[in-house]
Every structure is written in structure tokens, then in C-alpha cells.
Enzyme design. Structure first.
Site, PDB file in Angstrom:
ATOM      1  N   ASP A 294     -29.845  -9.067  30.393  1.00  0.00           N
ATOM      2  CA  ASP A 294     -30.720  -8.920  29.232  1.00  0.00           C
ATOM      3  C   ASP A 294     -31.298 -10.293  28.932  1.00  0.00           C
ATOM      4  OD1 ASP A 294     -31.815  -7.468  26.898  1.00  0.00           O
ATOM      5  OD2 ASP A 294     -30.527  -8.789  25.746  1.00  0.00           O
ATOM      6  N   SER A 295     -32.329 -10.317  28.105  1.00  0.00           N
ATOM      7  CA  SER A 295     -32.920 -11.588  27.716  1.00  0.00           C
ATOM      8  C   SER A 295     -31.976 -12.399  26.834  1.00  0.00           C
ATOM      9  CB  SER A 295     -34.241 -11.351  26.977  1.00  0.00           C
ATOM     10  OG  SER A 295     -34.024 -10.550  25.833  1.00  0.00           O
TER      11      SER A 295
ATOM     12  N   GLY B 279     -39.910 -10.302  24.512  1.00  0.00           N
ATOM     13  CA  GLY B 279     -40.862  -9.358  23.906  1.00  0.00           C
ATOM     14  C   GLY B 279     -42.254  -9.892  23.676  1.00  0.00           C
TER      15      GLY B 279
ATOM     16  N   CYS C 173     -32.593  -4.371  29.041  1.00  0.00           N
ATOM     17  CA  CYS C 173     -33.624  -4.960  28.186  1.00  0.00           C
ATOM     18  C   CYS C 173     -34.823  -4.026  28.254  1.00  0.00           C
ATOM     19  CB  CYS C 173     -33.998  -6.353  28.696  1.00  0.00           C
ATOM     20  SG  CYS C 173     -35.452  -7.099  27.925  1.00  0.00           S
TER      21      CYS C 173
ATOM     22  N   THR D  38     -37.880  -4.457  27.208  1.00  0.00           N
ATOM     23  CA  THR D  38     -39.100  -5.139  27.639  1.00  0.00           C
ATOM     24  C   THR D  38     -39.128  -5.287  29.153  1.00  0.00           C
ATOM     25  OG1 THR D  38     -39.263  -6.347  25.545  1.00  0.00           O
ATOM     26  CG2 THR D  38     -40.461  -7.240  27.430  1.00  0.00           C
TER      27      THR D  38
ATOM     28  N   GLU E 124     -29.646 -10.614  14.939  1.00  0.00           N
ATOM     29  CA  GLU E 124     -28.990 -11.807  15.454  1.00  0.00           C
ATOM     30  C   GLU E 124     -28.478 -12.714  14.339  1.00  0.00           C
ATOM     31  OE1 GLU E 124     -31.003 -13.755  18.626  1.00  0.00           O
ATOM     32  OE2 GLU E 124     -30.955 -11.955  19.890  1.00  0.00           O
TER      33      GLU E 124
ATOM     34  N   CYS F 140     -35.104  -0.758  21.673  1.00  0.00           N
ATOM     35  CA  CYS F 140     -34.675  -2.145  21.858  1.00  0.00           C
ATOM     36  C   CYS F 140     -33.169  -2.140  21.743  1.00  0.00           C
ATOM     37  CB  CYS F 140     -35.292  -3.057  20.800  1.00  0.00           C
ATOM     38  SG  CYS F 140     -34.666  -4.767  20.846  1.00  0.00           S
ATOM     39  N   THR F 141     -32.493  -2.886  22.603  1.00  0.00           N
ATOM     40  CA  THR F 141     -31.038  -2.820  22.633  1.00  0.00           C
ATOM     41  C   THR F 141     -30.387  -3.462  21.413  1.00  0.00           C
ATOM     42  OG1 THR F 141     -31.114  -4.742  24.119  1.00  0.00           O
ATOM     43  CG2 THR F 141     -30.750  -2.576  25.119  1.00  0.00           C
ATOM     44  N   HIS F 142     -31.147  -4.176  20.598  1.00  0.00           N
ATOM     45  CA  HIS F 142     -30.600  -4.668  19.327  1.00  0.00           C
ATOM     46  C   HIS F 142     -30.510  -3.563  18.276  1.00  0.00           C
ATOM     47  CE1 HIS F 142     -31.585  -8.598  21.021  1.00  0.00           C
ATOM     48  NE2 HIS F 142     -31.010  -9.196  19.989  1.00  0.00           N
TER      49      HIS F 142
END
Length: 271
Positions: free
Chosen positions: A12-13, A45, A75, A77, A154, A186-188
């Protein structure tokens, strides 16, 4: 190391892909894993497609060097932009987070009206809309970028008045579309489920691509006879491209468990 014991590789980023890893831990507890967070270059992103593709290849080459048996682009994106190109270049299966989420959304909707929220790059790519409408062209898809959700998560602001106000602002138009299904693109975003459910109301089903991706990995490994044998010691390795400190503090919140075996690396750049 036998084929069964070879690890699952995930990149992931940054830390968002840990929501996918958490579901892998839950559903595939016997599997070894290697997680790469490209924390030096997060976020993806707002990058160009060419840059995201280059980053994806650098990440997957690293995972390939670790002899993984399957690679996961955790991710949205990177999945939306580079999945097809990466699949053509590596011999192991490569799983993204778009297709599993799209399948689950198409199966869940009754009104044939689906909302998608994600980063600007994911929404701009229309990858979810294409994947959903490839399954059922009669489904209407409404997409909204929600760029502030990532920094809120975050910072640990996964609930509270500020987060709810931001969600309410982003999703105001979406509520007027009469959707019954919302893809967390989005994985967040799974960490915002409580706020998103409150803002959207009880009549909207939230689709967590992390869960659907873990189920897809399970299906692929089982079909290829690559599931690890229970009863053996399991190892989880973590790599980051910047300082591990913030990754550790926020990442442990994502996973709900401690993170060990973490190492800072420098990726081999494309030439």
C-alpha cells in the site's frame, strides 16, 4: 520453504492497506505475510497515473524478490490505475481491491443505485463504476472524492464532531441519490464505518473492500492448492520506505495488535 509456506505479499502507499492485512489475519490465520508500506511517497491519490504505475512496479518487484505466492495491491488508487499492467508482468496471482468490492456491491444493491467514495485519483479513474457496470450495466453509480478522510484517520480522528461534519459535507449530495449501497473505495475508510453509517442512515449497506479482498485471496489460494498447513509457526514481516515510528503507532491502531519485524528499506527504482 514449500509453496504452501511462501508468504502473501501486500503493498500500500502507507498504512491504509493494513485494513486488508487485518482481514487476512482474521480469515487466513495460518498464512505468512509480508507487508510493504511506501510511507516515503504517500499519498498516491494525488499522483499522476504514470507515477502511480511506476511506484506499483517498484513495490511489486520488492515483494517478488521475497518469493511471495500471491501479491495484493491493497491500495485503491494503485489498483485502479496499475493492476492490469502489474498482472501482465508477474507470474504469481495479483489481487486488487477494486474487483472484490465491485462484486460485493453489485450483489448487495436492490435499488441498483450504488455510491462510491475514494481518493481523487480513484474516483477520477472511474474504476469502480466500470467494474460494477461490467457486472450489471443497469446499475447507476455515483462517485464522490473524500480526500480529507485519509488525514483524519491517520490522526486517529475516526469519530467525533469534526469527522462527522466532514462526512456530512462530502455525502450530502450522495444522500439525495437514493442509493442503498456505499462502497468504501479507500482502505482507510473502514475505520470510519460508524460515522459513515450514521451520516448515510440504516438503509445503506457499506461495502468494505478489505473484507472482500481477503475472501478473494482465500478463494484463489484454495483453488491453487496453496493454503498453508495449519500448526506451523507463522511469521509476519513489515517493511516501510520512511521512518517506522508513525507507522508503528498508527498501524497498531489499524491492526488492533502489536507490529514486530519491521524494517526500513529503500526500493530499487526503475531505470
Amino acid at each position: 520453504m514449500t509453496d504452501h509456506q511462501r508468504p502473501i505479499g501486500i503493498f500500500d502507499s502507507g498504512i491504509g492497506g493494513l485494513t486488508v492485512l487485518k482481514e487476512i489475519f482474521s480469515r487466513l490465520p495460518n498464512e505468512n505475510t509480508i507487508y510493504l508500506g511506501d510511507t516515503a511517497r504517500v499519498p498516491y491519490g494525488n499522483r499522476s497515473p504514470e507515477t502511480v504505475t511506476r511506484y506499483s512496479f517498484e513495490n511489486t518487484r520488492f515483494l517478488s524478490s521475497k518469493d511471495v505466492k500471491i501479491m495484493v495491491i491493497a491500495c485503491n488508487t494503485a489498483s485502479s490505475i496499475s493492476l492490469s499492467a502489474v498482472r501482465k508482468s508477474f507470474s504469481v496471482p495479483v489481487v486488487g481491491v477494486i474487483e472484490p468490492g465491485a462484486k460485493a456491491a453489485a450483489a448487495a444493491t436492490k435499488k441498483k443505485k450504488i455510491g462510491v467514495i475514494g481518493t481523487e485519483a480513484t474516483v477520477r479513474s472511474s474504476s469502480y463504476a466500470r467494474a460494477i457496470q461490467a457486472i450489471d450495466p443497469d446499475i447507476d453509480v455515483f462517485s464522490v472524492p473524500c480526500p480529507l478522510f485519509v488525514p483524519l484517520v491517520e490522526e486517529g480522528w475516526t469519530d467525533g464532531q469534526i469527522t462527522e461534519m466532514v462526512a456530512d459535507r462530502y455525502l450530502a449530495d450522495m444522500r439525495g441519490k437514493d442509493i442503498d449501497t456505499l462502497v468504501l473505495g479507500c482502505t482507510h475508510y473502514p475505520l470510519l464505518k460508524c460515522v459513515l453509517s450514521k451520516v448515510m442512515g440504516n438503509g445503506v449497506t457499506l461495502i468494505d473492500s478489505a473484507i472482500e479482498t481477503a475472501l478473494e485471496i482465500n478463494t484463489i489460494l484454495d483453488s491453487k492448492g496453496l493454503m498453508n498447513i495449519p500448526g506451523r509457526p507463522v511469521r509476519h514481516e513489515f517493511y516501510v520506505t520512511d521512518s517506522p515510528q508513525k507507522f508503528l503507532s498508527v498501524g497498531e491502531l489499524f491492526l488492533g495488535r502489536s507490529i514486530e519485524n519491521i524494517e526500513k528499506i529503500q526500493l530499487e527504482m526503475e531505470v
